[in-house]
Motif scaffolding. Structure first.
Motif, PDB file in Angstrom:
ATOM      1  N   VAL A  40       0.850  -1.192   0.000  1.00  0.00           N
ATOM      2  CA  VAL A  40       0.000   0.000   0.000  1.00  0.00           C
ATOM      3  C   VAL A  40       0.884   1.239   0.000  1.00  0.00           C
ATOM      4  CG1 VAL A  40      -1.915  -1.139   1.178  1.00  0.00           C
ATOM      5  CG2 VAL A  40      -0.157   0.026   2.524  1.00  0.00           C
ATOM      6  N   THR A  41       0.260   2.377  -0.332  1.00  0.00           N
ATOM      7  CA  THR A  41       0.973   3.663  -0.304  1.00  0.00           C
ATOM      8  C   THR A  41       0.208   4.650   0.571  1.00  0.00           C
ATOM      9  OG1 THR A  41      -0.147   4.327  -2.345  1.00  0.00           O
ATOM     10  CG2 THR A  41       2.036   3.328  -2.562  1.00  0.00           C
ATOM     11  N   SER A  42      -0.358   4.141   1.655  1.00  0.00           N
ATOM     12  CA  SER A  42      -1.197   4.957   2.520  1.00  0.00           C
ATOM     13  C   SER A  42      -0.432   6.091   3.198  1.00  0.00           C
ATOM     14  CB  SER A  42      -1.854   4.076   3.586  1.00  0.00           C
ATOM     15  OG  SER A  42      -0.868   3.350   4.299  1.00  0.00           O
ATOM     16  N   GLN A  43       0.887   5.938   3.340  1.00  0.00           N
ATOM     17  CA  GLN A  43       1.700   6.993   3.938  1.00  0.00           C
ATOM     18  C   GLN A  43       2.653   7.605   2.912  1.00  0.00           C
ATOM     19  OE1 GLN A  43       2.271   6.337   8.490  1.00  0.00           O
ATOM     20  NE2 GLN A  43       2.863   4.399   7.521  1.00  0.00           N
ATOM     21  N   LYS A  44       2.196   7.562   1.631  1.00  0.00           N
ATOM     22  CA  LYS A  44       2.910   8.169   0.503  1.00  0.00           C
ATOM     23  C   LYS A  44       4.273   7.531   0.274  1.00  0.00           C
ATOM     24  CE  LYS A  44       0.331  12.482   0.661  1.00  0.00           C
ATOM     25  NZ  LYS A  44       0.306  13.931   0.497  1.00  0.00           N
ATOM     26  N   LYS A  45       4.369   6.251   0.615  1.00  0.00           N
ATOM     27  CA  LYS A  45       5.522   5.419   0.297  1.00  0.00           C
ATOM     28  C   LYS A  45       5.046   3.979   0.287  1.00  0.00           C
ATOM     29  CE  LYS A  45       6.956   5.458   5.161  1.00  0.00           C
ATOM     30  NZ  LYS A  45       8.048   5.749   6.109  1.00  0.00           N
ATOM     31  N   VAL A  46       5.745   3.110  -0.441  1.00  0.00           N
ATOM     32  CA  VAL A  46       5.317   1.726  -0.582  1.00  0.00           C
ATOM     33  C   VAL A  46       5.676   0.946   0.674  1.00  0.00           C
ATOM     34  CG1 VAL A  46       5.534  -0.379  -1.935  1.00  0.00           C
ATOM     35  CG2 VAL A  46       5.605   1.844  -3.077  1.00  0.00           C
ATOM     36  N   GLU A  51       2.404  -3.782   8.104  1.00  0.00           N
ATOM     37  CA  GLU A  51       3.366  -3.009   8.886  1.00  0.00           C
ATOM     38  C   GLU A  51       2.962  -1.553   9.044  1.00  0.00           C
ATOM     39  OE1 GLU A  51       7.025  -3.583   6.830  1.00  0.00           O
ATOM     40  OE2 GLU A  51       7.139  -5.739   7.269  1.00  0.00           O
ATOM     41  N   VAL A  52       1.781  -1.191   8.546  1.00  0.00           N
ATOM     42  CA  VAL A  52       1.309   0.194   8.615  1.00  0.00           C
ATOM     43  C   VAL A  52       0.321   0.320   9.773  1.00  0.00           C
ATOM     44  CG1 VAL A  52       0.177   2.066   7.388  1.00  0.00           C
ATOM     45  CG2 VAL A  52       1.608   0.457   6.135  1.00  0.00           C
ATOM     46  N   PRO A  53       0.602   1.169  10.764  1.00  0.00           N
ATOM     47  CA  PRO A  53      -0.270   1.275  11.945  1.00  0.00           C
ATOM     48  C   PRO A  53      -1.492   2.168  11.721  1.00  0.00           C
ATOM     49  CG  PRO A  53       1.632   2.687  12.215  1.00  0.00           C
ATOM     50  CD  PRO A  53       1.836   1.965  10.916  1.00  0.00           C
ATOM     51  N   ILE A  54      -2.286   1.809  10.738  1.00  0.00           N
ATOM     52  CA  ILE A  54      -3.543   2.486  10.418  1.00  0.00           C
ATOM     53  C   ILE A  54      -4.537   1.402  10.019  1.00  0.00           C
ATOM     54  CG2 ILE A  54      -4.707   4.162   8.912  1.00  0.00           C
ATOM     55  CD1 ILE A  54      -2.057   5.494   8.424  1.00  0.00           C
ATOM     56  N   ALA A  55      -5.802   1.611  10.309  1.00  0.00           N
ATOM     57  CA  ALA A  55      -6.838   0.694   9.844  1.00  0.00           C
ATOM     58  C   ALA A  55      -7.044   0.906   8.350  1.00  0.00           C
ATOM     59  CB  ALA A  55      -8.138   0.927  10.601  1.00  0.00           C
ATOM     60  N   ILE A  56      -6.589  -0.046   7.553  1.00  0.00           N
ATOM     61  CA  ILE A  56      -6.639   0.059   6.097  1.00  0.00           C
ATOM     62  C   ILE A  56      -7.331  -1.170   5.527  1.00  0.00           C
ATOM     63  CG2 ILE A  56      -5.317   0.339   3.972  1.00  0.00           C
ATOM     64  CD1 ILE A  56      -2.979   1.289   5.650  1.00  0.00           C
ATOM     65  N   SER A  57      -8.276  -0.946   4.631  1.00  0.00           N
ATOM     66  CA  SER A  57      -8.875  -2.030   3.853  1.00  0.00           C
ATOM     67  C   SER A  57      -8.432  -1.875   2.410  1.00  0.00           C
ATOM     68  CB  SER A  57     -10.398  -1.993   3.936  1.00  0.00           C
ATOM     69  OG  SER A  57     -10.846  -2.226   5.252  1.00  0.00           O
ATOM     70  N   VAL A  58      -8.110  -2.991   1.776  1.00  0.00           N
ATOM     71  CA  VAL A  58      -7.593  -2.967   0.410  1.00  0.00           C
ATOM     72  C   VAL A  58      -8.480  -3.815  -0.490  1.00  0.00           C
ATOM     73  CG1 VAL A  58      -5.622  -3.482  -1.086  1.00  0.00           C
ATOM     74  CG2 VAL A  58      -5.234  -2.639   1.246  1.00  0.00           C
ATOM     75  N   GLU A 138      -4.321  -0.494  -9.817  1.00  0.00           N
ATOM     76  CA  GLU A 138      -3.556  -1.448  -9.019  1.00  0.00           C
ATOM     77  C   GLU A 138      -4.395  -1.942  -7.846  1.00  0.00           C
ATOM     78  OE1 GLU A 138      -0.661  -2.722  -9.523  1.00  0.00           O
ATOM     79  OE2 GLU A 138       0.417  -1.399 -10.907  1.00  0.00           O
ATOM     80  N   ARG A 139      -5.100  -1.011  -7.199  1.00  0.00           N
ATOM     81  CA  ARG A 139      -5.851  -1.342  -5.997  1.00  0.00           C
ATOM     82  C   ARG A 139      -6.626  -0.111  -5.544  1.00  0.00           C
ATOM     83  NH1 ARG A 139      -0.595  -1.033  -5.154  1.00  0.00           N
ATOM     84  NH2 ARG A 139       0.123   0.851  -4.074  1.00  0.00           N
ATOM     85  N   ILE A 140      -7.527  -0.325  -4.594  1.00  0.00           N
ATOM     86  CA  ILE A 140      -8.181   0.750  -3.856  1.00  0.00           C
ATOM     87  C   ILE A 140      -7.860   0.548  -2.380  1.00  0.00           C
ATOM     88  CG2 ILE A 140     -10.387   1.744  -3.140  1.00  0.00           C
ATOM     89  CD1 ILE A 140     -11.527   1.081  -5.829  1.00  0.00           C
ATOM     90  N   GLU A 141      -7.440   1.614  -1.726  1.00  0.00           N
ATOM     91  CA  GLU A 141      -7.170   1.579  -0.294  1.00  0.00           C
ATOM     92  C   GLU A 141      -8.184   2.478   0.413  1.00  0.00           C
ATOM     93  OE1 GLU A 141      -3.119   2.760   0.426  1.00  0.00           O
ATOM     94  OE2 GLU A 141      -2.415   1.732  -1.371  1.00  0.00           O
TER      95      GLU A 141
END
Length: 735
Positions: A40-46, A51-58, A138-141
């Motif tokens: 994911v690129t939720s924090q503007k990096k791959v 390992e990303v401490p945010i609630a993310i659905s992909v 590629e995906r939706i986050e």
């Protein structure tokens, strides 16, 4: 619509592919058992999503292809992601997103939403921009909770983030064609690769979604009068790498929609009951007005990334322009009861046919500097600028005595400029413990005016100017390999809003949200199970609410003293066997408006069954109510079973989405509480190891009917979800 040749081509390709697949034999090769890593690129990096401490659905590429197989727009996300609702009262444009029960039901052109849509790191702020078709992605986050530090104001509920496929030097492409119910024809394709070795690559992708009209108009006697659309979009990208340190990405995209506005069905609900009346027929209306919609959107961007070895500088410059005309018979019926003319179905007190002619221009610029994988300390810092101009004409028509004549014309203009300065740092205290802290200073200005053209009226104007700081603090700890826990405290805000006409204007203060969240992310059983969960609680002060309709048929903004929200979210993936993959998600979201003195106009004629206390004539008290479009329970499930054969695999996949009862307005009533709903889909396919796939699909296979929107001031008119569809699809891939 002229689709016969294309349909024959697609059907012929399908038959050929099925014939080829019958000769396939079972393979002796073994498939590696385990789940794929999700980037994911939720924090503007791959990063690895685990390992990303945010609630993310992909939503990955495979599921995107399934959800859009029948031409569905971005509303396919509705209830297919925990805590997410998507609806629209304007058809295939102007989708409204709700995350954890937090959203905005306002349908006016200049309305803001607490959920932003971000495409390739470019915010699509106006709701008219949010309906661009989802293809070649590629995906939706879906990032839940405040995202103000990296993504700006108006993101206190979260963001929906789309990442398109980018050009590479490797040649690849695909083409797919599908035919289905109501003469549905979907065409999509992309091609990309090197244009100049080592220097220039390109990718061109396009989609065309077409459906014939299928809803009869019993009033005019016309069969197949409305319900169809032609929706075409294209995206062209060029990636220029003048040096090994520099990349420049050019993007141009265009959309052209010619279709139908949201279809309102008069008398769809019986007084004192929930859900549709017994004689409701989604394939017949009785309307005396027009129902048309056109959208044209053009946009472009230039992204520059320069690698200074230890840091990377990024510049993203983007422009968007969309013009939208939507005209609908909002009362959903014919005639006028108060005019002493024949009217129906049921009793239509007065005729309502309106349109909006909108022109929106947006310019954004972001500069960002980020560290490149330093040791224990990393950072991002940047500047963001936003400028938006909205020009809109809102018209009302006479459908009874002089059909088509304009009886009211209001011109609305809004200029919105905003800028933000932001920074975020990550510090690894130990190998298994890290802290992330971020802050953003935002300034937002709006100038609004509404002037009456017909009939002549003085109109109103107002402006706002506010500066706020949003921030977040996150601690994440690795309990053991593949088990991470985190805690997050964040503040977000939505800028002030203005709404009005020639008779009134309302301006509301900015809303602020404090959210606390704890979560766990695990990968178990040798990467065969992925189990993530989060628990959260938020408090909104001065929440911006929109009282839509009511007895006086006005759209007014309100500030509620306080709103509380709390809930739990769980997502689960399980590679049960080599052949069976299961996924499931669930959320419980509880919201409550807390304002002892807050009341809103309730339903007009005929009177609905209001469940709230009446605090004055025509006004219902909403203290203690949940937010609108905020079901307590959302659940989703998919199961995929595949059988390998010599040259590919046969597979079947089914997906289901559940949503509990949902209040459609700020006040609660029997009629305007949507029933619980369960929608399912299925896909049965053969996929070759080389270059093609052939599939049969079905969407809403049980033909579930549920109210998704309503008109509360005139004759229990309602909007219904998409009908059951079946079809066949073939895809060819090129390498």
């Amino acid at each position: 619509m002229k689709t016969n040749k294309l349909q024959k081509f697609a059907i012929g390709a399908v038959v050929s592919a099925v014939a080829l697949s019958l000769h396939a034999q079972e393979s002796d090769s073994e498939k590696k058992l385990g789940l794929e890593v999700i980037s994911v690129t939720s924090q503007k990096k791959v990063e690895n999503v685990q390992e990303v401490p945010i609630a993310i659905s992909v939503v990955n590429e495979e599921m995107l292809n399934i959800y859009t197989s029948s031409g569905d727009d971005i509303r396919f996300l509705n209830a297919r992601v925990p805590s997410v609702v998507v609806e629209s009262s304007l058809g295939r444009t102007y989708p409204r997103f709700f995350i954890r029960g937090f959203g905005n039901t306002d349908f006016r052109t200049n309305a803001s939403q607490p959920v932003e849509l971000v495409v390739d790191e470019i915010v699509q702020s106006n709701p008219n921009l949010k309906g661009f078709p989802a293809f070649d992605l590629e995906r939706i986050e879906v990032l839940k909770g405040p995202q103000g530090t990296l993504f700006g104001r108006n993101t206190p509920a979260g963001i929906v983030k789309l990442d398109t496929k980018k050009p590479t030097e490797d040649f690849d492409g695909y083409f797919k064609a599908g035919v289905g119910t109501f003469n549905q024809l979907n065409l999509e394709g992309a091609v990309g690769g090197a244009l100049i070795d080592g220097k220039l690559s390109g990718r061109l992708s396009a989609t065309s979604q077409t459906r014939d009209d299928y809803v009869d108009n019993g009033f005019t006697g016309e069969d197949d009068a409305i319900g169809g659309y032609d929706d075409v979009a294209v995206r062209a990208q060029l990636l220029w790498t003048p040096t090994s340190d520099m990349k420049v990405l050019f993007n141009y995209h265009h959309r052209d929609l010619d279709g139908t506005a949201a279809i309102f069905y008069a008398g769809a609900i019986d007084e004192g009951t929930q859900g549709f009346s017994d004689d409701f027929d989604r394939e017949e209306v009785f309307q005396d007005g027009e129902n048309i919609q056109t959208v044209k959107q053009n946009g472009g961007s230039i992204r520059i990334d320069y690698d200074f070895d230890s840091t990377t500088f990024t510049s993203i410059t983007a422009i968007e322009n969309v013009t939208m005309f939507s005209r609908g018979d909002v009362d959903g019926g014919y005639g006028c009861g108060f005019c002493d003319t024949e009217n129906g179905p049921g009793f239509v007190p007065f005729s309502v046919e309106t349109s909006g002619d909108n022109d929106i221009e947006q310019f954004t610029q972001e500069f960002r500097l980020a560290s490149n994988n330093w040791d224990v300390f990393n950072f991002q810092a940047g500047f963001f600028y936003f400028d938006e101009t909205i020009d809109s004409e809102e018209l009302a028509y006479d459908s009874v005595f002089a059909p088509g004549s304009i009886i009211e014309n209001v011109h609305i203009n809004q200029d919105n400029t905003s800028y933000g300065i932001f920074g975020s740092v990550t510090y690894d205290i130990a190998d298994d413990l890290s802290v992330i802290a971020g802050a953003r200073y935002s300034s937002d200005e709006k100038d609004f005016s509404a002037v009456g053209i017909l009939p002549v009226a003085e109109g109103f104007s107002d402006s706002t100017d506010v500066s706020k700081v949003s921030w977040d603090l996150t601690v994440n700890y690795e309990l053991q390999d593949d088990v991470m826990v985190y805690g997050r405290l964040a503040k977000g805000f939505r800028a002030p809003s203005i709404q009005g006409s020639t008779t009134f204007i309302t301006t509301v203060d900015s809303e602020e949200l404090i959210s606390i969240e704890a979560g766990i992310k695990t990968t178990l059983l040798d990467d065969r199970i992925r189990l993530n969960g989060a628990i959260y609680r938020f408090e909104v002060t001065d929440q911006q609410l929109t009282a839509v309709g009511g007895e006086d048929n006005e759209t007014r903004l309100l500030n509620a003293d306080k709103t509380l929200g709390q809930g739990v979210e769980v997502e689960f993936e399980f590679a049960a066997t080599e052949n069976l993959l299961l996924t499931a998600g669930a959320s419980y979201n509880d919201t409550e408006i807390q304002d002892d003195d807050l009341g809103v106009p309730h339903c007009g004629v005929p009177n609905c069954t209001v469940l709230d206390p009446i605090i004055s004539e025509g006004i219902a008290g909403i203290n203690g109510n949940s937010l609108p479009q905020a079901p307590k329970w959302i659940g989703n499930f998919t199961a995929k079973y595949s059988v390998p054969v010599q040259n590919g695999e046969f597979y079947a996949i089914t997906d289901w989405a559940y949503k509990s009862e949902t209040s459609l307005f700020l006040y609660e009533s029997v009629e305007y509480t949507a029933e619980k709903a369960l929608e399912g889909g299925i896909r049965i396919a053969y996929r070759s190891n080389s270059d093609y796939e052939i599939a049969l699909y079905g969407r809403n296979i049980t033909d579930e009917q549920v109210v998704t929107g309503a008109l509360d001031f005139n004759n229990f008119a309602a909007i219904v979800n998409e009908p059951r569809t079946f079809g066949v699809e073939v895809r060819m891939d090129f390498y």
